[in-house]
Design an enzyme around this catalytic site. Structure first.
Site, PDB file in Angstrom:
ATOM      1  N   ASP A  60      60.190 -12.107 118.688  1.00 36.07           N
ATOM      2  CA  ASP A  60      58.880 -13.002 119.267  1.00 36.07           C
ATOM      3  C   ASP A  60      58.959 -13.562 117.356  1.00 36.07           C
ATOM      4  O   ASP A  60      58.917 -13.860 116.542  1.00 36.07           O
ATOM      5  CB  ASP A  60      58.170 -12.128 118.682  1.00 36.07           C
ATOM      6  CG  ASP A  60      56.420 -12.024 118.091  1.00 36.07           C
ATOM      7  OD1 ASP A  60      56.428 -13.555 117.654  1.00 36.07           O
ATOM      8  OD2 ASP A  60      55.654 -11.821 117.948  1.00 36.07           O
ATOM      9  N   VAL A  61      58.657 -15.365 117.930  1.00 35.47           N
ATOM     10  CA  VAL A  61      58.905 -16.296 116.650  1.00 35.47           C
ATOM     11  C   VAL A  61      58.290 -16.305 115.722  1.00 35.47           C
ATOM     12  O   VAL A  61      58.389 -16.247 114.836  1.00 35.47           O
ATOM     13  CB  VAL A  61      58.818 -17.514 117.659  1.00 35.47           C
ATOM     14  CG1 VAL A  61      59.460 -18.295 118.405  1.00 35.47           C
ATOM     15  CG2 VAL A  61      57.202 -18.044 118.399  1.00 35.47           C
ATOM     16  N   ASN A  77      60.007 -24.347 121.480  1.00 31.14           N
ATOM     17  CA  ASN A  77      58.914 -24.558 122.577  1.00 31.14           C
ATOM     18  C   ASN A  77      57.873 -23.251 122.934  1.00 31.14           C
ATOM     19  O   ASN A  77      56.926 -23.301 123.579  1.00 31.14           O
ATOM     20  CB  ASN A  77      59.643 -24.479 123.589  1.00 31.14           C
ATOM     21  CG  ASN A  77      59.211 -24.379 124.995  1.00 31.14           C
ATOM     22  OD1 ASN A  77      58.693 -25.546 125.954  1.00 31.14           O
ATOM     23  ND2 ASN A  77      59.219 -22.698 125.838  1.00 31.14           N
ATOM     24  N   TYR A  90      44.272 -23.647 120.493  1.00 30.47           N
ATOM     25  CA  TYR A  90      44.761 -24.263 120.884  1.00 30.47           C
ATOM     26  C   TYR A  90      45.306 -25.723 120.522  1.00 30.47           C
ATOM     27  O   TYR A  90      46.446 -25.934 119.719  1.00 30.47           O
ATOM     28  CB  TYR A  90      45.196 -24.219 122.528  1.00 30.47           C
ATOM     29  CG  TYR A  90      46.041 -24.901 122.659  1.00 30.47           C
ATOM     30  CD1 TYR A  90      46.990 -24.389 123.130  1.00 30.47           C
ATOM     31  CD2 TYR A  90      46.310 -26.199 123.293  1.00 30.47           C
ATOM     32  CE1 TYR A  90      48.644 -24.290 124.136  1.00 30.47           C
ATOM     33  CE2 TYR A  90      47.279 -26.074 124.360  1.00 30.47           C
ATOM     34  CZ  TYR A  90      48.231 -25.444 124.750  1.00 30.47           C
ATOM     35  OH  TYR A  90      49.503 -26.365 125.127  1.00 30.47           O
ATOM     36  N   LYS A 100      48.173 -27.406 117.749  1.00 31.49           N
ATOM     37  CA  LYS A 100      48.815 -29.017 118.582  1.00 31.49           C
ATOM     38  C   LYS A 100      48.909 -29.682 117.652  1.00 31.49           C
ATOM     39  O   LYS A 100      49.658 -30.798 116.741  1.00 31.49           O
ATOM     40  CB  LYS A 100      48.753 -28.866 119.632  1.00 31.49           C
ATOM     41  CG  LYS A 100      48.925 -27.782 121.059  1.00 31.49           C
ATOM     42  CD  LYS A 100      50.640 -27.822 120.859  1.00 31.49           C
ATOM     43  CE  LYS A 100      50.698 -26.374 122.338  1.00 31.49           C
ATOM     44  NZ  LYS A 100      51.829 -26.122 122.348  1.00 31.49           N
TER      45      LYS A 100
END
Ligand code: BGC
Length: 270
Positions: free
Chosen positions: A68-69, A95, A168, A172
């Site tokens: 889990d990053v 990613n 989100y 980004k």
């Protein structure tokens, strides 16, 4: 046989058990890289194994790795074990990402934190681990002109505001300036760091936006090129940014979006 531009290079692709990550893993392996097919949890193991099996069947090499990053200790373990097994890491495709959409007034702290933790903190943790290894190893001229390459998966929403998706879009936008800041910091060390900003690409994350003819027609109003993207469109850009063909490209975002960022609403208005 096509020239293998990434021969003898090792790539970690986070979130490679589906969507754009799978496409990137396939393409990097086809270009000669040994790939680490990262997936987040036990439930995604089978999908990751299938991705790896297809890569091996096509003559590629690699392993799967659950991590889990957003968890520092798991990220550290993935990098340590990859280095122990393959000697080093040359390419990181940052990613892994997800959406937890909600109207802003209803957005829970958990929805906010989940998206920021995976999409932004996850990219920080993986990029930091990769940079440490690139700095340790330096340039190996037989492999690449760069000491390492990081490709951050951003989105058109690093610049296009997105109602109902504030978490989100914030993640980004954060990726954009993290990427540029570390690209500036490590360019003198010959580490290249860039982003790809996909537009609408057919993957599970946006399934509802293209799954029916009606939905696809609506989506196409946002895409001047009049085609919804496919993972191969992004994978080709990943391979280019990972290879020496893009050696002078550093700290930039490559938009692969069929023109979604061209303000299509203005084509017959304004
Ligand atoms: C999102 C997709 C969306 C696309 C274009 C991507 O970053 O994950 O859900 O379709 O941007 O809006």
């Amino acid at each position: 046989m096509a020239e293998k531009k990434l021969q003898n290079q090792v790539a970690i692709i986070t979130g490679a058990s589906s969507g754009i990550g799978t496409g990137a893993a396939n393409a990097l392996a086809a270009a000669g890289a040994t790939v680490v097919v990262n997936h987040p949890v036990a439930a995604t193991k089978d999908a990751a194994e299938m991705v790896l099996a297809a890569i091996k069947a096509a003559g590629g090499e690699g392993i799967t790795f659950q991590c889990d990053v957003s968890r520092e200790e798991e990220v550290e373990k993935m990098f340590a074990e990859t280095i122990a097994r393959f000697g080093t890491i040359d390419i990181l495709v940052n990613n892994a990402g997800l959406q937890r959409d909600a109207a802003f007034e209803e957005m829970t702290l958990e929805q906010w934190n989940t998206v920021l933790s995976v999409n932004l903190t996850g990219q920080f943790l993986c990029a930091r681990a990769a940079v440490r290894e690139f700095l340790r190893r330096g340039v190996v001229p037989q492999k690449s002109k760069a000491a390492g390459k990081i490709i951050c998966m951003s989105s058109v929403h690093e610049v296009i505001p997105w109602a109902g998706h504030a978490n989100y879009a914030a993640s980004k936008g954060g990726i954009m300036l993290m990427m540029k800041s570390i690209a500036q910091e490590f360019a003198p060390k010959k580490i290249r760091i860039n982003s790809i900003a996909p537009g609408a690409i057919k993957t599970p994350i946006n399934h509802d936006a293209w799954a029916t003819a009606q939905a696809e027609e609506k989506l196409l109003q946002l895409i001047p090129y009049q085609r919804v993207g496919v993972v191969e469109d992004i994978a080709a850009a990943v391979v280019w940014l990972a290879s020496d063909d893009s050696d002078y490209v550093n700290g930039t975002t490559l938009f692969v979006d069929g023109g979604m960022t061209l303000y299509p609403g203005f084509s017959e208005n304004g």
